[in-house]
Design an enzyme around this catalytic site. Structure first.
Site, PDB file in Angstrom:
ATOM      1  N   ILE A  66      36.303  43.358  38.815  1.00 45.32           N
ATOM      2  CA  ILE A  66      35.021  43.915  39.238  1.00 45.32           C
ATOM      3  C   ILE A  66      34.679  43.477  40.658  1.00 45.32           C
ATOM      4  O   ILE A  66      34.192  44.269  41.471  1.00 45.32           O
ATOM      5  CB  ILE A  66      33.906  43.499  38.263  1.00 45.32           C
TER       6      ILE A  66
ATOM      7  N   ASP B  55      36.883  26.918  46.017  1.00 46.94           N
ATOM      8  CA  ASP B  55      36.474  26.673  44.635  1.00 46.94           C
ATOM      9  C   ASP B  55      34.955  26.716  44.547  1.00 46.94           C
ATOM     10  O   ASP B  55      34.263  25.768  44.933  1.00 46.94           O
ATOM     11  CB  ASP B  55      37.000  25.314  44.163  1.00 46.94           C
TER      12      ASP B  55
ATOM     13  N   ASN C 141      29.494  37.324  41.757  1.00 51.42           N
ATOM     14  CA  ASN C 141      30.342  37.849  40.687  1.00 51.42           C
ATOM     15  C   ASN C 141      31.328  36.827  40.141  1.00 51.42           C
ATOM     16  O   ASN C 141      31.890  37.027  39.061  1.00 51.42           O
ATOM     17  CB  ASN C 141      31.102  39.076  41.216  1.00 51.42           C
TER      18      ASN C 141
ATOM     19  N   TYR D 230      31.272  30.544  27.275  1.00 52.40           N
ATOM     20  CA  TYR D 230      31.202  31.710  28.168  1.00 52.40           C
ATOM     21  C   TYR D 230      29.974  32.552  27.853  1.00 52.40           C
ATOM     22  O   TYR D 230      29.203  32.900  28.759  1.00 52.40           O
ATOM     23  CB  TYR D 230      32.463  32.562  28.038  1.00 52.40           C
TER      24      TYR D 230
ATOM     25  N   LYS E 260      26.629  33.376  30.254  1.00 51.27           N
ATOM     26  CA  LYS E 260      26.158  34.704  30.637  1.00 51.27           C
ATOM     27  C   LYS E 260      24.718  34.932  30.186  1.00 51.27           C
ATOM     28  O   LYS E 260      23.954  35.648  30.850  1.00 51.27           O
ATOM     29  CB  LYS E 260      27.089  35.778  30.076  1.00 51.27           C
TER      30      LYS E 260
ATOM     31  N   THR F  87      40.386  43.720  33.271  1.00 56.16           N
ATOM     32  CA  THR F  87      40.642  42.780  34.360  1.00 56.16           C
ATOM     33  C   THR F  87      41.575  41.689  33.841  1.00 56.16           C
ATOM     34  O   THR F  87      42.029  41.735  32.701  1.00 56.16           O
ATOM     35  CB  THR F  87      39.334  42.133  34.857  1.00 56.16           C
TER      36      THR F  87
END
Length: 261
Positions: A15, A61, A86, A151, A155, A186
């Site tokens: 993305i 990083d 992103n 994760y 988000k 991806t």
């Protein structure tokens, strides 16, 4: 007229690369960053886009404060018109089976690094009363992520931060947009060690489509965009489904060995 200056993080693939490609085609000058050397290859490809301005790449990083400062310094004091935050990491498997170092990396990249970047650039935008911000959240943030727990939690944080920051900037000329994709084609699932899962093995959305919808929503100043009809339905259902049931449903998608061949 001066070209707009855009920064896109996590722009070596997926993305982020597609967001950067759109910016290049729109004639923006670009600073792109990622934590892998492929960012230089991405920059070389973007320079061939018709109408592209200057394209600078930074291998850094963004999970570290030093990385964020290096990215900010690479802008050389130029006002940032568009920030597309992103960069992110995924991590599969059960929480207690994950290595703590990898858990920390997800948190440091998705939450800490993104927060620091938004704070640094956002303050500059507020002083100028100008700018647009796109934060890549996820529909994963609506669901307790069994076998993807850290994760999904990260988000959820980004989704929430985006809406809060947008409200705080309501009376300014700065817009904040949250891009909430679903599973996208991806390198994410390979890097998260999730290729043997149902979600990792199924067909996914086109990153170019996701990026285009996110970019357009940002330019229109919209608060958020969920990409794809299936994801819109899924996110709507998540708002009325008990968390325990959502966690059970997510297990079927993300538990190791759940792939159907």
């Amino acid at each position: 007229m001066d070209r707009q200056f855009a920064i896109v993080t996590g722009a070596s693939t997926g993305i982020g690369l597609e967001l950067a490609r759109i910016c290049a085609r729109e004639g923006c000058d670009l600073l792109i960053a990622a934590d892998e050397p492929e960012i230089e290859t991405a920059a070389a490809r973007l320079r061939n886009e018709p109408g592209a301005g200057t394209i600078e790449a930074l291998h850094v990083d963004l999970a570290t404060q030093e990385g964020i400062e290096a990215l900010y310094a690479a802008a050389n004091g130029r006002p940032i018109d568009l920030l597309m935050a992103n960069a992110g990491r995924g991590l599969g498997h059960a929480f207690l089976d994950q290595e703590l170092a990898r858990i920390r990396d997800v948190i440091d990249t998705n939450i800490t690094g993104t927060t620091c970047l938004l704070h640094r650039v956002g303050n500059d935008m507020r002083r100028r009363n100008h700018g647009r911000i796109l934060i890549t959240g996820s529909i994963a943030g609506f669901t307790p992520g069994s076998f993807q727990a850290v994760y999904n939690a990260s988000k959820s944080y980004l989704n929430s931060l985006s809406f809060a920051l947008r409200e705080e900037l309501r009376d300014t000329a700065i817009t904040v947009t949250c891009l909430m994709p679903g599973a996208t084609e991806t390198a994410f699932f390979e890097r998260a060690d999730m290729l043997d899962t149902k979600v990792g093995s199924e067909a996914k959305d086109d990153p170019a489509m996701v990026a285009r919808q996110g970019f357009d929503a940002m330019m229109r100043g919209e608060g958020d965009v969920v990409t794809g009809l299936k994801n819109k339905i899924q996110s709507a259902m998540a708002n009325i489904t008990p968390a325990e049931r959502l966690a059970k449903q997510h297990r079927k998608m993300a538990e190791p060995g759940s792939a159907r061949h």
